[in-house]
Motif scaffolding. Structure first.
Motif, PDB file in Angstrom:
ATOM      1  N   LYS A  22       0.838  -1.208   0.000  1.00 41.18           N
ATOM      2  CA  LYS A  22       0.000   0.000   0.000  1.00 41.18           C
ATOM      3  C   LYS A  22       0.869   1.251   0.000  1.00 41.18           C
ATOM      4  O   LYS A  22       0.648   2.178  -0.783  1.00 41.18           O
ATOM      5  N   ASN A  23       1.859   1.294   0.893  1.00 37.41           N
ATOM      6  CA  ASN A  23       2.628   2.537   1.062  1.00 37.41           C
ATOM      7  C   ASN A  23       3.636   2.780  -0.053  1.00 37.41           C
ATOM      8  O   ASN A  23       4.288   3.831  -0.068  1.00 37.41           O
ATOM      9  N   LEU A  26       0.796   4.114  -3.113  1.00 39.58           N
ATOM     10  CA  LEU A  26       0.238   5.474  -2.969  1.00 39.58           C
ATOM     11  C   LEU A  26       1.137   6.527  -3.632  1.00 39.58           C
ATOM     12  O   LEU A  26       0.660   7.284  -4.480  1.00 39.58           O
ATOM     13  N   ARG A 122       1.297  14.475  13.465  1.00 38.37           N
ATOM     14  CA  ARG A 122       1.714  14.285  12.079  1.00 38.37           C
ATOM     15  C   ARG A 122       1.687  15.555  11.230  1.00 38.37           C
ATOM     16  O   ARG A 122       0.960  15.644  10.233  1.00 38.37           O
ATOM     17  N   PRO A 123       2.488  16.546  11.581  1.00 35.42           N
ATOM     18  CA  PRO A 123       2.538  17.762  10.777  1.00 35.42           C
ATOM     19  C   PRO A 123       3.208  17.499   9.419  1.00 35.42           C
ATOM     20  O   PRO A 123       3.835  16.450   9.230  1.00 35.42           O
ATOM     21  N   ILE A 124       3.089  18.455   8.486  1.00 36.42           N
ATOM     22  CA  ILE A 124       3.788  18.305   7.195  1.00 36.42           C
ATOM     23  C   ILE A 124       4.764  19.467   6.980  1.00 36.42           C
ATOM     24  O   ILE A 124       5.111  19.799   5.864  1.00 36.42           O
ATOM     25  N   ASN A 125       5.198  20.070   8.102  1.00 37.99           N
ATOM     26  CA  ASN A 125       6.101  21.227   8.004  1.00 37.99           C
ATOM     27  C   ASN A 125       7.364  20.927   7.207  1.00 37.99           C
ATOM     28  O   ASN A 125       7.881  21.784   6.489  1.00 37.99           O
ATOM     29  N   LEU A 126       7.868  19.700   7.286  1.00 35.27           N
ATOM     30  CA  LEU A 126       9.119  19.380   6.584  1.00 35.27           C
ATOM     31  C   LEU A 126       8.904  19.293   5.072  1.00 35.27           C
ATOM     32  O   LEU A 126       9.772  19.668   4.290  1.00 35.27           O
ATOM     33  N   HIS A 127       7.720  18.812   4.659  1.00 40.10           N
ATOM     34  CA  HIS A 127       7.403  18.798   3.220  1.00 40.10           C
ATOM     35  C   HIS A 127       7.427  20.249   2.708  1.00 40.10           C
ATOM     36  O   HIS A 127       7.995  20.541   1.649  1.00 40.10           O
ATOM     37  N   THR A 163      11.459  11.566   7.293  1.00 43.84           N
ATOM     38  CA  THR A 163      10.042  11.524   6.909  1.00 43.84           C
ATOM     39  C   THR A 163       9.869  10.781   5.588  1.00 43.84           C
ATOM     40  O   THR A 163      10.519  11.107   4.591  1.00 43.84           O
ATOM     41  N   THR A 165       6.875  10.179   3.639  1.00 36.55           N
ATOM     42  CA  THR A 165       6.144  10.871   2.565  1.00 36.55           C
ATOM     43  C   THR A 165       6.799  12.220   2.243  1.00 36.55           C
ATOM     44  O   THR A 165       6.710  12.683   1.102  1.00 36.55           O
ATOM     45  N   THR A 304       7.500   1.099  12.915  1.00 40.19           N
ATOM     46  CA  THR A 304       6.362   1.438  13.773  1.00 40.19           C
ATOM     47  C   THR A 304       5.094   0.733  13.313  1.00 40.19           C
ATOM     48  O   THR A 304       4.224   0.418  14.127  1.00 40.19           O
ATOM     49  N   ILE A 327       8.506   6.778  16.929  1.00 40.03           N
ATOM     50  CA  ILE A 327       8.141   7.547  15.722  1.00 40.03           C
ATOM     51  C   ILE A 327       6.906   8.418  15.981  1.00 40.03           C
ATOM     52  O   ILE A 327       6.914   9.610  15.678  1.00 40.03           O
ATOM     53  N   ARG A 331       0.847   6.112  19.617  1.00 41.13           N
ATOM     54  CA  ARG A 331       0.527   4.906  18.869  1.00 41.13           C
ATOM     55  C   ARG A 331       0.364   3.685  19.777  1.00 41.13           C
ATOM     56  O   ARG A 331       0.744   2.568  19.417  1.00 41.13           O
TER      57      ARG A 331
HETATM   58  N1  EPU Z   1       7.081  14.592  10.842  1.00 41.61           N
HETATM   59  C1  EPU Z   1       7.194  15.925  11.155  1.00 41.61           C
HETATM   60  N2  EPU Z   1       7.074  16.834  10.141  1.00 41.61           N
HETATM   61  C2  EPU Z   1       6.839  16.469   8.847  1.00 41.61           C
HETATM   62  C3  EPU Z   1       6.731  15.099   8.538  1.00 41.61           C
HETATM   63  C4  EPU Z   1       6.851  14.176   9.558  1.00 41.61           C
HETATM   64  O1  EPU Z   1       7.398  16.284  12.296  1.00 41.61           O
HETATM   65  O2  EPU Z   1       6.736  17.347   7.989  1.00 41.61           O
HETATM   66  C5  EPU Z   1       7.204  13.578  11.913  1.00 41.61           C
HETATM   67  C6  EPU Z   1       5.904  12.799  12.129  1.00 41.61           C
HETATM   68  O3  EPU Z   1       5.004  13.479  12.948  1.00 41.61           O
HETATM   69  C7  EPU Z   1       6.429  11.515  12.734  1.00 41.61           C
HETATM   70  C8  EPU Z   1       7.763  11.320  12.012  1.00 41.61           C
HETATM   71  O4  EPU Z   1       8.116  12.590  11.496  1.00 41.61           O
HETATM   72  O5  EPU Z   1       6.637  11.681  14.093  1.00 41.61           O
HETATM   73  C9  EPU Z   1       7.768  10.321  10.881  1.00 41.61           C
HETATM   74  O6  EPU Z   1       6.658  10.554  10.048  1.00 41.61           O
HETATM   75  P1  EPU Z   1       6.674  10.261   8.486  1.00 41.61           P
HETATM   76  O7  EPU Z   1       6.544  11.542   7.759  1.00 41.61           O
HETATM   77  O8  EPU Z   1       7.806   9.376   8.126  1.00 41.61           O
HETATM   78  O9  EPU Z   1       5.309   9.447   8.315  1.00 41.61           O
HETATM   79  P2  EPU Z   1       4.390   9.482   7.043  1.00 41.61           P
HETATM   80  O10 EPU Z   1       5.218   9.673   5.838  1.00 41.61           O
HETATM   81  O11 EPU Z   1       3.243  10.387   7.278  1.00 41.61           O
HETATM   82  C10 EPU Z   1       4.538   6.928   6.470  1.00 41.61           C
HETATM   83  C11 EPU Z   1       3.574   5.797   6.318  1.00 41.61           C
HETATM   84  C12 EPU Z   1       3.028   5.408   7.687  1.00 41.61           C
HETATM   85  C13 EPU Z   1       4.215   4.998   8.572  1.00 41.61           C
HETATM   86  C14 EPU Z   1       5.231   6.144   8.641  1.00 41.61           C
HETATM   87  C15 EPU Z   1       6.476   5.798   9.408  1.00 41.61           C
HETATM   88  C16 EPU Z   1       2.688   6.156   4.107  1.00 41.61           C
HETATM   89  C17 EPU Z   1       1.549   6.550   3.252  1.00 41.61           C
HETATM   90  N3  EPU Z   1       2.500   6.206   5.431  1.00 41.61           N
HETATM   91  O12 EPU Z   1       3.807   8.019   7.046  1.00 41.61           O
HETATM   92  O13 EPU Z   1       2.192   4.277   7.487  1.00 41.61           O
HETATM   93  O14 EPU Z   1       3.767   4.686   9.857  1.00 41.61           O
HETATM   94  O15 EPU Z   1       5.628   6.541   7.306  1.00 41.61           O
HETATM   95  O16 EPU Z   1       7.105   4.702   8.852  1.00 41.61           O
HETATM   96  O17 EPU Z   1       3.742   5.792   3.612  1.00 41.61           O
HETATM   97  C18 EPU Z   1       0.442   2.760   7.993  1.00 41.61           C
HETATM   98  O18 EPU Z   1       0.619   2.227   6.886  1.00 41.61           O
HETATM   99  O19 EPU Z   1      -0.277   2.236   8.897  1.00 41.61           O
HETATM  100  C19 EPU Z   1       1.087   4.037   8.284  1.00 41.61           C
HETATM  101  C20 EPU Z   1       0.666   4.851   9.251  1.00 41.61           C
END
Ligand code: EPU
Length: 417
Positions: A22-23, A26, A122-127, A163, A165, A304, A327, A331
Motif C-alpha cells: 500500500k505505502n 500510494l 503528524r505535521p507536514i512542516n518538513l514537506h 520523513t 512521505t 512502527t 516515531i 501509537r
Molecule cells: N514529521 C514531522 N514533520 C513532517 C513530517 C513528519 O514532524 O513534515 C514527523 C511525524 O510526525 C512523525 C515522524 O516525522 O513523528 C515520521 O513521520 P513520516 O513523515 O515518516 O510518516 P508518514 O510519511 O506520514 C509513512 C507511512 C506510515 C508509517 C510512517 C512511518 C505512508 C503513506 N505512510 O507516514 O504508514 O507509519 O511513514 O514509517 O507511507 C500505515 O501504513 O499504517 C502508516 C501509518
C-alpha cells in the motif's frame, strides 16, 4: 458497518500470498501525475486507501482505471484541477503526496492541510520547508496549503526528522525541477526505492534511494511507464506474527524477506523459526515465546507499522518485554483494548511494558487505526472464545482481505456484514 469475528485456538497451516505494498502504491500513483502519458502499475493491492487515491487523482481530471488483478492504469493527460479537497484528505492523509507532483508539473497546488490523526499530530512542516527551498511560495489559508512556483529549482535539503512521505514528495518535485536536488537524512524505506525505480522508468534521474542521501537531477519532462509494486512488508510481518501467536507452520509467498531484516531478526530472537527464500518465507511457531525489547525506528530499524502486532505477540511471551514507540507520540491505542482481553501492559509515555504470558479471552473490541486493528485480529487468534472486532474499515484501508487469507490458513474467522 462490517465486523470481524474470530474464534481463537486454531493453529495455522498452509500458504498465504502477500499483496503489493500500500505505502509504495500510494506515491507511485501520485507519480503518474508527473506525465501526460499513460502509466500502468501492477501488483497494486485492492485496499480502500488505493481507491481513495484513485478518487484524489480523478478529482484532478486524471483517468484512473482499476483493472482486475491489481493493475491500475492512470492517464493524467491534462489536469482540470490542482486541488486535493478536505473531504478526501481528511479520510487519507497520504493525499498530501500530490503536492510535489502538482507543483512540479502545473506550478501550483491547493491541498487541504491534513489534521492530526489517531496516532499523532503528524505535521507536514518538513514537506513545506523542502518545497520552499526549491523555490515554491507557500501559504496556509483556510485550512489549505496554497503552493506556487514558476519552475522549481534544485536545492540541498536536510530533513532533521526522517520523513517517508516528505522524502517522496521532494523526490517527485525534484524529478522535474531545474538542476540537482540533494536530500540528506532522507528516508531509506523500501517504498522509497520503489518510487525511485518508478520515477527512473519514467525518465527521471534519481540515485541513492535506499540510502540516507538521495540525488535527483531534474529533467524537462517525464514519460509513461509500467511498474510493478514491491510486496507489502508490513502485511508479511503481520502474517509471521499471526503464525507465531496462533501456533502452526505456514509458508508466506510473493514477499521480499530482505525488506524485513529487523523484523525477522526479532521474530527469531523470540523463538520463531524463520526460513528465508528469495521471495518466500517458511515460518514455524515456537512452543514457548521468549520476551524481547523493541524500539521502533525508521528503516532499516524495526517499523512502527509492526509495533502493535508485535505487542500482541509479547502478551504470550514468558517474561517481560519493553516496547518503545519512537516515531509517533500516540501509537498505543491498542493497549486499552488488549488489556480488556486480559493482557497485562503498563504504559508510560512512549514505553509499554508487557508482562506475559497472559491468557487472553475473547471480547468485543474496537480499533482506532489500521495496525491497531491488525493487532486485535492477532489477539483474537490467541484468545479463548469469540472476539468481535468493530470498525473493520480501518483494516480494509491497508490489508487486502485479511479475513479470507487467515481463513485460508485454517483460522476460525469471518466477516459479519
Ligand atoms: N514529521 C514531522 N514533520 C513532517 C513530517 C513528519 O514532524 O513534515 C514527523 C511525524 O510526525 C512523525 C515522524 O516525522 O513523528 C515520521 O513521520 P513520516 O513523515 O515518516 O510518516 P508518514 O510519511 O506520514 C509513512 C507511512 C506510515 C508509517 C510512517 C512511518 C505512508 C503513506 N505512510 O507516514 O504508514 O507509519 O511513514 O514509517 O507511507 C500505515 O501504513 O499504517 C502508516 C501509518
Amino acid at each position: 458497518m462490517d465486523k470481524i469475528r474470530v474464534v481463537g485456538g486454531r493453529p495455522l497451516e498452509g500458504t498465504v500470498r502477500i499483496s503489493g505494498a500500500k505505502n509504495a502504491s500510494l506515491p507511485d500513483l501520485c507519480a503518474a501525475l508527473l506525465t501526460d502519458e499513460p502509466v500502468r502499475l501492477s501488483n497494486v493491492p485492492e485496499v480502500r486507501d488505493i481507491r481513495t487515491m484513485g478518487r484524489v487523482l480523478a478529482a484532478m481530471g486524471a483517468e484512473v482505471d482499476f483493472r482486475v488483478g491489481g493493475v491500475v492504469d492512470v492517464k493524467a493527460g491534462s489536469l482540470t484541477s490542482v486541488e486535493a479537497p478536505y473531504d478526501l484528505v481528511k479520510t487519507m492523509r497520504a493525499s498530501v503526496l500530490v503536492l510535489g507532483p502538482l507543483l512540479a508539473r502545473e506550478g501550483k497546488a491547493r491541498v487541504s492541510l491534513p489534521g492530526g490523526c489517531a496516532i499523532g499530530a503528524r505535521p507536514i512542516n518538513l514537506h513545506l520547508m523542502a518545497l520552499e527551498k526549491m523555490g515554491a511560495t507557500i501559504a496556509v489559508e483556510h485550512g489549505y496549503v496554497e503552493a506556487r512556483a514558476d519552475r522549481l529549482h534544485g536545492a540541498e535539503i536536510y530533513f532533521d526528522t526522517v520523513t517517508v512521505t516528505g522524502t517522496e514528495n521532494v523526490m517527485m518535485a525534484a524529478s522535474r525541477a531545474e538542476g540537482v536536488t540533494l536530500i540528506q537524512n532522507s528516508a531509506c524505506e523500501p517504498e522509497i526505492e520503489d518510487l525511485a525505480q518508478m520515477l527512473n522508468a519514467m525518465g527521471a534521474k534519481v540515485s541513492g534511494a535506499g540510502t540516507s542521501e538521495i540525488r535527483v537531477e531534474g529533467v524537462e519532462r517525464l514519460h509513461g511507464a509500467s511498474h510493478s509494486v514491491i510486496p507489502d512488508r508490513i502485511e508479511t510481518g503481520t502474517f509471521v506474527a499471526a503464525c507465531a501467536i496462533a501456533g502452526g507452520e505456514i509458508e508466506i509467498r510473493a514477499c521480499r524477506p530482505q525488506h524485513l531484516r529487523a523484523v525477522l531478526d526479532k521474530f527469531r530472537e523470540i523463538g520463531v523459526r524463520v526460513e528465508e527464500g528469495p521471495d518466500n518465507l517458511r515460518i514455524r511457531a515456537p512452543r514457548v515465546i521468549r520476551p524481547a525489547n523493541v524500539t521502533t525506528q525508521p528503516h532499516p530499524g524495526f517499523p512502527t507499522d509492526m509495533q502493535a502486532q508485535f505487542m500482541t505477540l509479547m502478551t504470550q511471551a514468558t517474561g517481560t518485554s519493553t516496547i518503545t514507540e519512537s516515531i509517533f507520540e500516540n501509537r498505543f491505542m491498542h493497549v486499552a483494548e488488549l488489556s480488556r482481553m486480559g493482557a497485562s501492559i503498563a504504559e508510560n509515555g512512549r514505553v509499554a511494558i508487557v508482562s506475559g504470558p497472559t491468557a487472553l479471552s475473547g471480547a468485543q473490541v474496537m480499533a482506532t487505526d489500521l495496525r491497531a486493528s491488525a493487532s486485535l485480529v492477532l489477539a483474537g487468534l490467541a484468545a479463548g472464545g469469540e472476539t468481535i472486532i468493530d470498525r473493520v474499515y480501518h483494516l480494509d484501508r491497508g490489508y487486502y482481505r485479511i479475513d479470507e487469507k487467515l481463513r485460508g490458513l485454517g483460522a476460525d474467522i469471518e466477516r459479519l456484514t
